[in-house]
Structure formats: C-alpha cells, structure tokens
Design a protein around this motif. Structure first.
Motif, PDB file in Angstrom:
ATOM      1  N   GLU A 273      42.953  40.898  33.755  1.00 56.30           N
ATOM      2  CA  GLU A 273      42.705  41.214  32.351  1.00 56.30           C
ATOM      3  C   GLU A 273      42.992  42.676  32.036  1.00 56.30           C
ATOM      4  N   LEU A 274      42.730  43.552  33.004  1.00 56.30           N
ATOM      5  CA  LEU A 274      42.931  44.985  32.779  1.00 56.30           C
ATOM      6  C   LEU A 274      44.279  45.479  33.289  1.00 56.30           C
ATOM      7  N   HIS A 275      44.760  44.897  34.387  1.00 52.67           N
ATOM      8  CA  HIS A 275      45.920  45.459  35.070  1.00 52.67           C
ATOM      9  C   HIS A 275      47.165  44.577  35.021  1.00 52.67           C
ATOM     10  N   GLY A 276      47.075  43.440  34.364  1.00 49.86           N
ATOM     11  CA  GLY A 276      48.241  42.577  34.256  1.00 49.86           C
ATOM     12  C   GLY A 276      48.319  41.560  35.371  1.00 49.86           C
ATOM     13  N   HIS A 277      49.445  40.826  35.398  1.00 47.27           N
ATOM     14  CA  HIS A 277      49.597  39.706  36.314  1.00 47.27           C
ATOM     15  C   HIS A 277      50.608  39.969  37.418  1.00 47.27           C
ATOM     16  N   SER A 278      50.924  41.196  37.677  1.00 52.02           N
ATOM     17  CA  SER A 278      51.901  41.527  38.711  1.00 52.02           C
ATOM     18  C   SER A 278      51.266  41.428  40.097  1.00 52.02           C
ATOM     19  N   PHE A 279      51.880  40.611  40.982  1.00 48.22           N
ATOM     20  CA  PHE A 279      51.381  40.502  42.344  1.00 48.22           C
ATOM     21  C   PHE A 279      51.585  41.813  43.098  1.00 48.22           C
ATOM     22  N   ALA A 280      52.681  42.515  42.783  1.00 52.60           N
ATOM     23  CA  ALA A 280      52.918  43.822  43.409  1.00 52.60           C
ATOM     24  C   ALA A 280      51.844  44.817  42.990  1.00 52.60           C
ATOM     25  N   GLN A 281      51.417  44.744  41.710  1.00 51.26           N
ATOM     26  CA  GLN A 281      50.337  45.618  41.230  1.00 51.26           C
ATOM     27  C   GLN A 281      49.034  45.316  41.961  1.00 51.26           C
ATOM     28  N   LEU A 282      48.773  44.026  42.167  1.00 47.53           N
ATOM     29  CA  LEU A 282      47.586  43.631  42.922  1.00 47.53           C
ATOM     30  C   LEU A 282      47.614  44.216  44.325  1.00 47.53           C
ATOM     31  N   CYS A 283      48.735  44.045  45.011  1.00 51.11           N
ATOM     32  CA  CYS A 283      48.850  44.561  46.380  1.00 51.11           C
ATOM     33  C   CYS A 283      48.668  46.069  46.422  1.00 51.11           C
ATOM     34  N   GLY A 284      49.231  46.753  45.440  1.00 50.94           N
ATOM     35  CA  GLY A 284      49.141  48.206  45.422  1.00 50.94           C
ATOM     36  C   GLY A 284      47.730  48.721  45.191  1.00 50.94           C
ATOM     37  N   ARG A 285      46.936  47.962  44.463  1.00 47.27           N
ATOM     38  CA  ARG A 285      45.597  48.435  44.103  1.00 47.27           C
ATOM     39  C   ARG A 285      44.523  48.055  45.123  1.00 47.27           C
ATOM     40  N   ILE A 286      44.752  47.011  45.932  1.00 46.41           N
ATOM     41  CA  ILE A 286      43.687  46.578  46.831  1.00 46.41           C
ATOM     42  C   ILE A 286      43.903  47.000  48.278  1.00 46.41           C
ATOM     43  N   THR A 287      45.085  47.486  48.623  1.00 42.16           N
ATOM     44  CA  THR A 287      45.338  47.857  50.017  1.00 42.16           C
ATOM     45  C   THR A 287      44.663  49.178  50.358  1.00 42.16           C
ATOM     46  N   HIS A 288      44.225  49.275  51.626  1.00 47.04           N
ATOM     47  CA  HIS A 288      43.621  50.496  52.189  1.00 47.04           C
ATOM     48  C   HIS A 288      42.393  50.952  51.383  1.00 47.04           C
ATOM     49  N   GLN A 289      41.611  49.999  50.867  1.00 47.21           N
ATOM     50  CA  GLN A 289      40.435  50.334  50.061  1.00 47.21           C
ATOM     51  C   GLN A 289      39.130  49.930  50.732  1.00 47.21           C
ATOM     52  N   GLY A 290      39.201  49.445  51.955  1.00 45.37           N
ATOM     53  CA  GLY A 290      37.987  49.006  52.624  1.00 45.37           C
ATOM     54  C   GLY A 290      37.689  47.549  52.325  1.00 45.37           C
ATOM     55  N   PRO A 291      36.563  47.035  52.795  1.00 48.14           N
ATOM     56  CA  PRO A 291      36.188  45.638  52.556  1.00 48.14           C
ATOM     57  C   PRO A 291      36.107  45.341  51.065  1.00 48.14           C
ATOM     58  N   CYS A 292      36.445  44.125  50.679  1.00 51.01           N
ATOM     59  CA  CYS A 292      36.401  43.792  49.258  1.00 51.01           C
ATOM     60  C   CYS A 292      36.138  42.313  49.037  1.00 51.01           C
ATOM     61  N   VAL A 293      35.747  42.010  47.803  1.00 52.53           N
ATOM     62  CA  VAL A 293      35.496  40.639  47.368  1.00 52.53           C
ATOM     63  C   VAL A 293      36.637  40.213  46.456  1.00 52.53           C
ATOM     64  N   LEU A 294      37.243  39.080  46.748  1.00 51.28           N
ATOM     65  CA  LEU A 294      38.298  38.501  45.913  1.00 51.28           C
ATOM     66  C   LEU A 294      37.683  37.380  45.089  1.00 51.28           C
ATOM     67  N   LEU A 295      37.907  37.413  43.784  1.00 52.44           N
ATOM     68  CA  LEU A 295      37.256  36.477  42.885  1.00 52.44           C
ATOM     69  C   LEU A 295      38.288  35.824  41.977  1.00 52.44           C
ATOM     70  N   LEU A 296      38.236  34.496  41.856  1.00 47.80           N
ATOM     71  CA  LEU A 296      39.192  33.729  41.061  1.00 47.80           C
ATOM     72  C   LEU A 296      38.464  32.739  40.167  1.00 47.80           C
ATOM     73  N   GLU A 297      39.074  32.442  39.021  1.00 51.57           N
ATOM     74  CA  GLU A 297      38.572  31.385  38.146  1.00 51.57           C
ATOM     75  C   GLU A 297      39.747  30.513  37.740  1.00 51.57           C
ATOM     76  N   ASP A 298      39.631  29.182  37.923  1.00 51.61           N
ATOM     77  CA  ASP A 298      40.733  28.314  37.570  1.00 51.61           C
ATOM     78  C   ASP A 298      40.571  27.782  36.145  1.00 51.61           C
ATOM     79  N   ARG A 299      41.507  26.955  35.740  1.00 53.73           N
ATOM     80  CA  ARG A 299      41.508  26.479  34.353  1.00 53.73           C
ATOM     81  C   ARG A 299      40.333  25.565  34.033  1.00 53.73           C
ATOM     82  N   ASP A 300      39.728  24.992  35.053  1.00 54.59           N
ATOM     83  CA  ASP A 300      38.581  24.114  34.850  1.00 54.59           C
ATOM     84  C   ASP A 300      37.263  24.878  34.859  1.00 54.59           C
TER      85      ASP A 300
END
Length: 396
Positions: A273-300
């Motif tokens: 919602e804030l950073h767009g839908h680019s998978f490359a953007q996702l990879c760039g923002r979450i790498t080398h940041q320590g442990p993290c939680v990945l959260l998803l919501e589907d259409r249902d």
C-alpha cells in the motif's frame, strides 16, 4: 478453597508485598467509600460502587464477572456462598489469587467469575468467559491509550479478531470424556476445577489477560505490568496514516510466538500500500534487516504469513533455521513450526532465468503446492518467472 498453604490460621494470608498491599488497601477504601445501599456494610462495597469506580475502563459484563468472582470467594471461618457485597478480605484474596497465585488458585477465581454456583461449569460458559476476557483486554488497552501505535479497527460489535483469538484459547482446553459427541454437544460438557486448572497451565495467555484487565482497569502502578512483551511498539517511517491488516488480538497472538528479543518493537519494512507492487522493491527493503514477519492477505480475506528468523538475502540457497514458522490469523489462528524434515526454511531470489525465483522448496516451488502463494502473485500483478523452470516431481 484455593491453596491451603496460602492461609495462615483463621485468616487468609495475602501474597502481596507491604507496599503492594498498601495500594490494594487504598483501592478498597476508595471502593467502600462510594455511596452504598442502606443495607451494605461500610466495610464492603457493592456492584454499583465497582461500576462507578471503573467507569468505562472495562465492559459492563467484565465488571460484573469481577464482582461475582470477589463476592463468591469463601473465607475461612465464614458462611459459604456468595455474600451480599465484597469485603476487604474477599477483595484481597481475589487479587492475590489472580495476580500472584498458582494455577490452582487462579482456577478457583476463574470458576467463580464464570458461575457463582458451586460445582462444574459448562464448556459453553467457559467459551463465553473467554470471549469476554479477550474483548476486555482490547477494550481496556484502547481506553487507556496503550495500544503502542496500533489502531483498533472501527465497526459495530467486537472486532473479529476477538472471537478468533478467544476460539484459539478455548481450543487449548482438554474436555475429558464423551469424545465421540458431535461438536455442538461438546459445549454442553462439564468442566470441573481440574479441567480449568489444566487449561490455565496450557494457555498462559488466560492468566496474562486477567492480569491486564485488573492492572489497567484499576490502574495499580505499584503492581508493575510490562505490556511490551504483549503488544509490541509499532514504528512506521511514514507520515501517512497506515492501518495494518492485523488487528490487536492478531498482533498479540503472533507476537507471543516470536523470540523474546523480537517482541518489544516492530518496524515496518515494506507494504504494498505504501511502497507499490514491485518485487524488486520488496527485496531491496527487507534484505539485511534482521528477523522479520511476513504478512499477506488474500482476496477472500484470509490473513497468513511467516516469521523469518534471520536477515533475508537474495540468493539461490535456502536460509534460516528451525526458529522459523508459518502462521495464520484469519479465519483461524494457528502456528506451524518446523517439522525437522529438512533445512529449507527461507528462500528469496529473483531476476534469474535458470534458477527458481521467489519462494521455493526442494523439488517443487511452494507456488505449485500452495494456492494462497499463487494468489499472492496474482494479487500484486507479478508474473511467475520460475514457472516452467522447476524440476519435475519424482512421481512424474
């Protein structure tokens, strides 16, 4: 009545330290000084006085449960059965058992809060108590403005997460006997003191939530309560208001399963919602940041994700360790830990033509076996680069 070792002579022996007991005594004096009914003893307080003191800090149904639990406690040398009002000794015993007591003592208090009658309670009564308890925690934290950056979603009735978390807590109870009964009839089964005590031991959140209700409802500063391990501080590097797809009960549930050092503060790394839908953007923002939680919501509206135990790296090798886990928070709450079958915990890769991209496991991509993962790519409009590049399953 409770643990006999907590009694000394004919009187109940409080487990509070002197300075804590002074605070409890002061609270009782404030409650008993409220305007009473003509037939109420000046050394006790009524339900009306308790409601007046707490105001809107707790839902009315929880205030009534607290009051019934207090007045139903039997005191040494006194007549058994619920009293007309709450005495100082009952008040101290109730808080001592609830905040400092053993599982046996806590189970006594819970039984009294569920039903003022003696003997077992029905499973459906425990279920309703659990929903009231979870709802009261969310209510009081919101009322005291202690959600630590999280926002409670608006809407009529209790938040959906309240019922889902309550259902998860209730599922921890072991109902004994008549296992062949169908689901609805299971709720008519009796739960005795031993079942409740075992439940309190199996589901530590029950005792924790009761402590939150009392601490934050009555505001007891001398009886310290650290909310950080319960509700992590939420930090977002954006001026824009951003509402998480996790509600407060879901945050509490997921946070409880993280390593202790990760429970105090969550920092937002990426949001479509804030950073767009680019998978490359996702990879760039979450790498080398320590442990993290990945959260998803589907259409249902299903909400699910996973915990990565170490920093993500973009590479064609598996990463992580057995601290990683998957979870869901809607439509039900559950955690799925490592089976130990292999060490394929985390995988992140993109931009390759001959190596699987995205999320994968040995022989087959997770996209091939998990429709929710496929739905995720469809939702964000990303092509499946690794499709057609995977090894054929052994049975083919």
């Amino acid at each position: 009545m409770g643990n006999s070792r907590s009694q000394s002579g004919p009187r109940f022996c409080s487990q509070f330290l002197p300075e804590e007991q002074a605070e409890i005594d002061g609270l009782f004096d404030a409650l008993s000084s409220e305007k009473q009914r003509p037939d109420t003893s000046p050394r006790s307080f009524s339900l009306k006085a308790l409601k007046s003191h707490l105001g809107e800090a707790l839902p009315p149904e929880m205030v009534t449960r607290l009051y019934d639990g207090m007045r139903s406690l039997d005191l040494p040398g006194k007549a058994k059965g619920p009293s007309e009002s709450v005495s100082r000794e009952q008040f101290t015993m109730f808080l001592s058992h609830l905040l400092k007591g053993s599982s046996e003592e806590k189970s006594l208090v819970i039984m009294k809060m569920i039903s003022a009658t003696e003997g077992p309670v029905k499973a459906r009564e425990v279920q309703k108590f659990t929903e009231d308890l979870v709802g009261s925690v969310v209510h009081v934290l919101n009322y005291r403005q202690e959600l630590r950056g999280w926002t409670q979603k608006r809407g009529p009735g209790p938040p959906p997460g309240v019922q889902v978390l309550a259902a998860q807590l209730f599922s921890e109870m072991e109902l004994r006997g008549n296992e062949e009964l169908p689901g609805p009839q299971q709720l008519d089964r009796d739960c005795d003191r031993a079942v409740i005590e075992d439940w309190v031991f199996r589901a530590p959140h029950v005792a924790t939530f009761l402590s939150v209700v009392v601490h934050r409802g009555f505001l007891l500063p001398r009886l310290s309560l650290d909310l950080a391990p319960l509700v992590p501080e939420r930090h977002v590097d954006q001026e824009r208001v951003f509402e998480s797809i996790l509600d407060v009960p879901s945050v509490i549930y997921v946070n409880a399963h993280l390593p202790r050092e990760q429970r105090h503060r969550w920092h937002l790394l990426f949001s479509s919602e804030l950073h767009g839908h680019s998978f490359a953007q996702l990879c760039g923002r979450i790498t080398h940041q320590g442990p993290c939680v990945l959260l998803l919501e589907d259409r249902d509206g299903h909400v699910f994700g996973g915990f990565a135990s170490c920093s993500w790296e973009v590479k064609p090798q598996f990463q992580g360790d057995d601290r990683c886990f998957l979870f869901s928070t809607s439509p039900r709450m559950a955690v799925y830990t490592s089976t130990g079958y292999n060490d394929h915990y985390m995988y992140l890769n993109h931009g390759q033509q001959t190596i699987p991209n995205g999320l994968a496991q040995r022989n087959r991509s997770i996209l091939a076996v998990d429709p929710e993962a496929q739905a995720l790519l469809e939702i964000i409009g990303r092509p499946r680069h690794s499709q057609g590049l995977q090894d054929a399953p052994e049975d083919e």
